[in-house]
Design an enzyme around this catalytic site. Structure first.
Site, PDB file in Angstrom:
ATOM      1  N   CYS A  43      47.642  -5.119   6.345  1.00  0.00           N
ATOM      2  CA  CYS A  43      49.083  -5.195   6.619  1.00  0.00           C
ATOM      3  C   CYS A  43      49.293  -6.578   7.220  1.00  0.00           C
ATOM      4  CB  CYS A  43      49.539  -4.115   7.601  1.00  0.00           C
ATOM      5  SG  CYS A  43      51.257  -4.340   8.110  1.00  0.00           S
ATOM      6  N   CYS A  69      52.160  -6.422  10.350  1.00  0.00           N
ATOM      7  CA  CYS A  69      51.908  -5.703  11.608  1.00  0.00           C
ATOM      8  C   CYS A  69      50.688  -4.812  11.459  1.00  0.00           C
ATOM      9  CB  CYS A  69      53.131  -4.937  12.090  1.00  0.00           C
ATOM     10  SG  CYS A  69      53.872  -3.784  10.920  1.00  0.00           S
ATOM     11  N   CYS A 120      50.809  -1.512   9.354  1.00  0.00           N
ATOM     12  CA  CYS A 120      51.131  -0.360   8.517  1.00  0.00           C
ATOM     13  C   CYS A 120      49.821   0.217   7.957  1.00  0.00           C
ATOM     14  CB  CYS A 120      52.069  -0.766   7.387  1.00  0.00           C
ATOM     15  SG  CYS A 120      53.683  -1.276   7.994  1.00  0.00           S
TER      16      CYS A 120
END
Lengths: 120, 197
Positions: free
Chosen positions: B103, B106, B108
């Site tokens: 990700c 961030c 995810c």
């Protein structure tokens, strides 16, 4: 970078990180804010840190960003920052008074056994 | 004499407690529900769920087809899923294609299928390098890949999460589904490791 084989569940690094994660989940389930809105806040918090020359080097920094995103979202939802700070102040005050109570106990009273069985 | 000096509570802990207190006061959440979610993720959710999915796909071709077509629906057949993941795209490793998940923005991750993401998955180093030099990074992480193998890196976003369906190792024909599941690691389902027999 440690990526040892591990099928055991990864855990939260601290109790507050677990709590912060669960709060976000609970709030989104309650429909008060959308999970996507939180994720946007998290992305922004991580981006701000990384673009300022910092990096997400460990779990603590990552969950700091989580807290920052949650704080921002609360403000965006109309909760005044002053109110949050007031609650924090009362928590700190309570912690301080608990510490003092402990100090008093330690200084004024010698330790006592929890149970004494009398001689017969 | 033992002195009980309470450790300093970090600002993050105070802030978290304050936020929870405010949200309870506003009637948005109750603390019992927060307790339940913590317990669920700390005790019940983890990569063993994803490993069951992989083992089922290895032993049941019809399930595998359903998994590749709609990951979330297939996982739900095994009782896995949750509101944290809207769409799960399952990508299959073969002898010539290796998939890995990241990700970039961030963290995810398919939480209901794999549990809490590992620390390195959220690190700046992994998130940036996996999309720049995946072959080198995977080698550093203990997975040297043949230069002839194509590496596909999938960027998780809030709407779509990814799960790697690793290759079934040779010599496992006689193993049961449960025994196969024991072989499958979290890292193999992220795509930074292979499954070894």
């Amino acid at each position: 970078m440690n990526t040892a084989f591990d099928t055991a569940p990864a855990t939260f690094p601290t109790p507050w990180a677990a709590r912060a994660f669960a709060i976000v989940t609970a709030v989104s389930q309650a429909g008060w804010f959308d999970l996507k809105a939180f994720q946007q806040g998290l992305i922004a918090a991580i981006h701000a840190r990384e673009s300022a020359g910092g990096c997400i080097a460990d779990e603590a920094i990552y969950y700091d960003c989580w807290i920052e995103a949650l704080t921002t979202l609360l403000r965006d939802k109309g909760v005044p920052q002053a109110r949050l700070l007031a609650v924090e102040a009362s928590i700190r005050q309570r912690l301080l008074s608990l510490a003092h109570d402990h100090d008093d106990d330690d200084h004024d009273h010698p330790p006592q056994p929890v149970f004494v069985e009398s001689t017969q | 004499m033992t002195q009980h000096v309470p450790p300093e509570k970090p600002w993050q802990a105070v802030r978290t407690e304050a936020i929870e207190s405010l949200l309870v006061e506003l009637g948005v959440i109750d603390s019992a529900r927060v307790d339940e979610i913590v317990k669920h993720y700390e005790e019940r959710v983890g990569p063993k769920g994803g490993a069951r999915v992989v083992a089922r796909a290895w032993t049941d071709p019809a399930f595998k087809q359903r998994l590749l077509a709609d990951g979330l629906a297939a996982c739900a057949e095994l009782g896995l899923g949750g509101p944290e993941t809207e769409k799960l795209h399952v990508v299959e490793n073969t002898a010539t294609v290796h998939n890995a998940v990241v990700c970039t923005l961030c963290s995810c991750y398919p939480w209901p299928i794999l549990g809490v993401p590992p620390a390195w998955y959220k690190s700046s180093a992994y998130r940036s390098r996996m999309v720049r030099e995946p072959r080198r990074l995977l080698a550093e992480m203990g997975l040297p890949l043949d230069p002839a193998v194509e590496i596909r890196v999938w960027d998780s976003v809030s709407e779509i999460r990814y799960l790697v369906l690793p290759e079934r190792p040779a010599g496992t024909e006689s193993l049961t589904e449960d025994e196969l599941a024991e072989l499958v690691s979290r890292d193999a389902m992220i795509g930074v490791a292979k499954v070894a027999a």
